[in-house]
Design a protein around this motif. Structure first.
Motif, PDB file in Angstrom:
ATOM      1  N   UNK A 187     -19.837 -36.043 -11.499  1.00  0.00           N
ATOM      2  CA  UNK A 187     -19.684 -35.340 -10.224  1.00  0.00           C
ATOM      3  C   UNK A 187     -20.860 -35.681  -9.300  1.00  0.00           C
ATOM      4  N   UNK A 188     -22.060 -35.568  -9.848  1.00  0.00           N
ATOM      5  CA  UNK A 188     -23.262 -35.812  -9.045  1.00  0.00           C
ATOM      6  C   UNK A 188     -23.360 -37.268  -8.602  1.00  0.00           C
ATOM      7  N   UNK A 189     -23.065 -38.188  -9.505  1.00  0.00           N
ATOM      8  CA  UNK A 189     -23.163 -39.609  -9.164  1.00  0.00           C
ATOM      9  C   UNK A 189     -22.217 -39.969  -8.017  1.00  0.00           C
ATOM     10  N   UNK A 190     -20.975 -39.459  -8.091  1.00  0.00           N
ATOM     11  CA  UNK A 190     -19.996 -39.766  -7.044  1.00  0.00           C
ATOM     12  C   UNK A 190     -20.440 -39.177  -5.702  1.00  0.00           C
ATOM     13  N   UNK A 191     -20.914 -37.926  -5.720  1.00  0.00           N
ATOM     14  CA  UNK A 191     -21.347 -37.294  -4.474  1.00  0.00           C
ATOM     15  C   UNK A 191     -22.590 -37.954  -3.894  1.00  0.00           C
ATOM     16  N   UNK A 192     -23.491 -38.402  -4.751  1.00  0.00           N
ATOM     17  CA  UNK A 192     -24.688 -39.096  -4.263  1.00  0.00           C
ATOM     18  C   UNK A 192     -24.311 -40.389  -3.541  1.00  0.00           C
ATOM     19  N   UNK A 193     -23.348 -41.117  -4.111  1.00  0.00           N
ATOM     20  CA  UNK A 193     -22.894 -42.359  -3.487  1.00  0.00           C
ATOM     21  C   UNK A 193     -22.250 -42.083  -2.127  1.00  0.00           C
ATOM     22  N   UNK A 194     -21.406 -41.041  -2.065  1.00  0.00           N
ATOM     23  CA  UNK A 194     -20.712 -40.711  -0.818  1.00  0.00           C
ATOM     24  C   UNK A 194     -21.678 -40.164   0.227  1.00  0.00           C
ATOM     25  N   UNK A 195     -22.602 -39.298  -0.204  1.00  0.00           N
ATOM     26  CA  UNK A 195     -23.579 -38.728   0.715  1.00  0.00           C
ATOM     27  C   UNK A 195     -24.464 -39.816   1.317  1.00  0.00           C
ATOM     28  N   UNK A 196     -24.859 -40.769   0.488  1.00  0.00           N
ATOM     29  CA  UNK A 196     -25.716 -41.869   0.946  1.00  0.00           C
ATOM     30  C   UNK A 196     -25.035 -42.673   2.056  1.00  0.00           C
ATOM     31  N   UNK A 197     -23.701 -42.756   1.993  1.00  0.00           N
ATOM     32  CA  UNK A 197     -22.945 -43.501   2.997  1.00  0.00           C
ATOM     33  C   UNK A 197     -22.527 -42.631   4.186  1.00  0.00           C
ATOM     34  N   UNK A 198     -22.937 -41.349   4.171  1.00  0.00           N
ATOM     35  CA  UNK A 198     -22.644 -40.467   5.302  1.00  0.00           C
ATOM     36  C   UNK A 198     -21.316 -39.741   5.231  1.00  0.00           C
ATOM     37  N   UNK A 199     -20.683 -39.724   4.060  1.00  0.00           N
ATOM     38  CA  UNK A 199     -19.403 -39.037   3.911  1.00  0.00           C
ATOM     39  C   UNK A 199     -19.600 -37.594   3.436  1.00  0.00           C
ATOM     40  N   UNK A 200     -18.661 -36.731   3.831  1.00  0.00           N
ATOM     41  CA  UNK A 200     -18.638 -35.337   3.398  1.00  0.00           C
ATOM     42  C   UNK A 200     -17.351 -35.092   2.613  1.00  0.00           C
ATOM     43  N   UNK A 201     -17.441 -34.252   1.597  1.00  0.00           N
ATOM     44  CA  UNK A 201     -16.279 -33.956   0.748  1.00  0.00           C
ATOM     45  C   UNK A 201     -15.925 -32.472   0.864  1.00  0.00           C
ATOM     46  N   UNK A 202     -14.651 -32.191   1.151  1.00  0.00           N
ATOM     47  CA  UNK A 202     -14.135 -30.823   1.132  1.00  0.00           C
ATOM     48  C   UNK A 202     -13.216 -30.681  -0.074  1.00  0.00           C
ATOM     49  N   UNK A 234     -20.261 -23.710 -11.438  1.00  0.00           N
ATOM     50  CA  UNK A 234     -21.671 -23.800 -11.828  1.00  0.00           C
ATOM     51  C   UNK A 234     -22.245 -25.161 -11.461  1.00  0.00           C
ATOM     52  N   UNK A 235     -21.463 -26.224 -11.692  1.00  0.00           N
ATOM     53  CA  UNK A 235     -21.916 -27.577 -11.326  1.00  0.00           C
ATOM     54  C   UNK A 235     -21.949 -27.743  -9.811  1.00  0.00           C
ATOM     55  N   UNK A 236     -20.975 -27.159  -9.137  1.00  0.00           N
ATOM     56  CA  UNK A 236     -20.936 -27.218  -7.670  1.00  0.00           C
ATOM     57  C   UNK A 236     -22.206 -26.606  -7.081  1.00  0.00           C
ATOM     58  N   UNK A 237     -22.664 -25.510  -7.667  1.00  0.00           N
ATOM     59  CA  UNK A 237     -23.890 -24.872  -7.189  1.00  0.00           C
ATOM     60  C   UNK A 237     -25.081 -25.838  -7.258  1.00  0.00           C
ATOM     61  N   UNK A 238     -25.128 -26.622  -8.319  1.00  0.00           N
ATOM     62  CA  UNK A 238     -26.214 -27.605  -8.468  1.00  0.00           C
ATOM     63  C   UNK A 238     -26.110 -28.679  -7.385  1.00  0.00           C
ATOM     64  N   UNK A 239     -24.879 -29.095  -7.064  1.00  0.00           N
ATOM     65  CA  UNK A 239     -24.692 -30.105  -6.012  1.00  0.00           C
ATOM     66  C   UNK A 239     -25.188 -29.576  -4.664  1.00  0.00           C
ATOM     67  N   UNK A 240     -24.938 -28.314  -4.409  1.00  0.00           N
ATOM     68  CA  UNK A 240     -25.412 -27.690  -3.164  1.00  0.00           C
ATOM     69  C   UNK A 240     -26.934 -27.664  -3.146  1.00  0.00           C
ATOM     70  N   UNK A 241     -27.494 -27.301  -4.286  1.00  0.00           N
ATOM     71  CA  UNK A 241     -28.951 -27.226  -4.396  1.00  0.00           C
ATOM     72  C   UNK A 241     -29.594 -28.590  -4.187  1.00  0.00           C
ATOM     73  N   UNK A 242     -28.861 -29.654  -4.531  1.00  0.00           N
ATOM     74  CA  UNK A 242     -29.366 -31.022  -4.375  1.00  0.00           C
ATOM     75  C   UNK A 242     -29.070 -31.593  -2.987  1.00  0.00           C
ATOM     76  N   UNK A 243     -28.559 -30.711  -2.093  1.00  0.00           N
ATOM     77  CA  UNK A 243     -28.285 -31.113  -0.698  1.00  0.00           C
ATOM     78  C   UNK A 243     -27.289 -32.260  -0.577  1.00  0.00           C
ATOM     79  N   UNK A 244     -26.290 -32.267  -1.452  1.00  0.00           N
ATOM     80  CA  UNK A 244     -25.229 -33.272  -1.361  1.00  0.00           C
ATOM     81  C   UNK A 244     -24.135 -32.781  -0.408  1.00  0.00           C
ATOM     82  N   UNK A 245     -23.436 -33.708   0.219  1.00  0.00           N
ATOM     83  CA  UNK A 245     -22.453 -33.367   1.248  1.00  0.00           C
ATOM     84  C   UNK A 245     -21.125 -32.932   0.627  1.00  0.00           C
TER      85      UNK A 245
END
Length: 366
Positions: free
Chosen positions: A126-141, A158-169
């Motif tokens: 989950x984190x790896x995919x969001x990091x790649x997308x965030x780096x390219x300027x994409x947001x996920x709903x 619980x994992x989603x909360x961690x993604x928010x804490x890591x400032x992922x989009x």
């Protein structure tokens, strides 16, 4: 002409009442950094328009090429489906070169057991995919409809909360019945959701329903008196599904008639069908999900034979004290089955629900 009303659950109606401003506000807030709408919970009774609103938000935000929408079903494949959809977006956007099952993701051989490996390593994937997308300027709903508390939902949240804490989009929009949303927010593991933005879908205002009926039927070449229009509007009590259902059946009733003036008798002609479908499609499930004490409460309301019932009268019929009555009064209001109607009084929120309860009481006697 094609009937613009659509009372089918899960389908987007052509007529979408008075929620455009709410849709636009949600989308605007999702684009604002630090908005409480980043994590939002939609709650409302069956037929209140939760799925329709979620669909409208998704359609509108998808027009922005920087937003990716992921729709999830709350079943055993929840986590796997999320990772699959994220990886598909990564592939389509050419952020990764291939996504075959033999690829190594964090050194994991995904060909061994994709389902098992995904669930076991969900947070990393989950984190790896969001990091790649965030780096390219994409947001996920991420959208999840009909939510209720399950172990997989708890793991995801619980994992989603961690993604928010890591400032992922990433943003989350979940929709469910009021009691299910409350249970999720009050879970010991998911207390962070108490700070989520809760959007309660209350009944539609009568003026909007009246104006919409007038506009739609006038456009179709029909006229009716103010009295008839108000009578028709009153049958819905602001219930979104009832608005669609009544409009649909009335138009089907009169569409082949040469008389272009709608009368109260035209509306009365379809009331039995209208009420029968409310009972079958909504009220049976609503009533069966109620606790025995909640059923006793609404039965007492029916027994009073009053449109608005004083809590004291309900207490007398149930032979219970004010504190006891207050607990179930609050619960039924929160669940959007009854509503306050003046100091110390309540009435039914759903149209003709009192008739359904009365019918069930009679059936229970046999």
């Amino acid at each position: 002409m094609k009937n613009p009303f659509n009372p089918s659950f899960g389908k987007m109606p052509s007529v979408f009442l008075n929620r455009d401003s709410l849709t636009q506000r949600i989308v605007t807030e999702l684009n604002r950094v630090g908005s409480p709408f980043q994590t939002s919970l939609l709650s409302g009774q069956r037929g209140s328009g939760k799925t329709t609103l979620m669909t409208e938000v998704s359609n509108l935000i998808s027009k922005d090429k920087n937003w990716l929408v992921i729709n999830l079903v709350l079943d055993d494949d929840l986590l796997v489906s999320l990772i699959n959809q994220l990886q598909r977006h990564l592939l389509n956007l050419k952020i990764i070169k291939n996504i075959d099952l033999k690829m190594n993701f964090f050194g994991l051989d995904m060909s061994a057991s994709f389902h098992q490996q995904t669930e076991s390593n969900f947070q990393l994937l989950f984190q790896d995919a969001l990091e790649k997308l965030t780096k390219k300027g994409f947001h996920v709903l991420i959208n999840i409809d009909e939510v209720h508390l399950t172990p997989l939902l708890k793991k995801f949240a619980s994992c989603y909360q961690i993604m928010i804490r890591n400032n992922l989009n990433v943003s989350l929009l979940m929709a469910g019945l009021p009691e299910n949303v409350s249970e999720i927010q009050n879970d010991d593991v998911l207390t962070f959701l108490l700070r989520a933005n809760r959007i309660v879908l209350n009944p539609l205002d009568i003026e909007s329903i009246k104006n919409s009926y007038q506009h739609i039927f006038s456009k179709a070449g029909y006229t009716f008196s103010t009295e008839t229009l108000l009578y028709m509007t009153k049958q819905t009590q602001g219930f979104a599904y009832a608005f669609q259902l009544l409009g649909y059946h009335l138009l089907e009733e009169i569409i082949h008639s040469s008389n272009k003036t709608i009368s109260i008798s035209d509306i009365n002609n379809i009331l039995d069908t209208y009420i029968s479908e409310l009972n079958r499609n909504v009220y049976f499930k609503v009533y069966s999900d109620m606790s025995e004490r909640e059923k006793e409460f609404v039965q007492a309301m029916v027994k009073s034979k009053q449109h608005k019932v004083k809590s004291q009268i309900i207490g007398n019929l149930m032979k219970k004290g004010p504190n006891y009555i207050a607990v179930y009064r609050r619960k039924l209001i929160d669940d959007q089955i009854i509503k306050p109607n003046g100091y110390g009084y309540v009435s039914f929120l759903l149209p003709y629900f009192d008739k359904f309860v009365e019918q069930e009481m009679i059936l229970d006697e046999f």
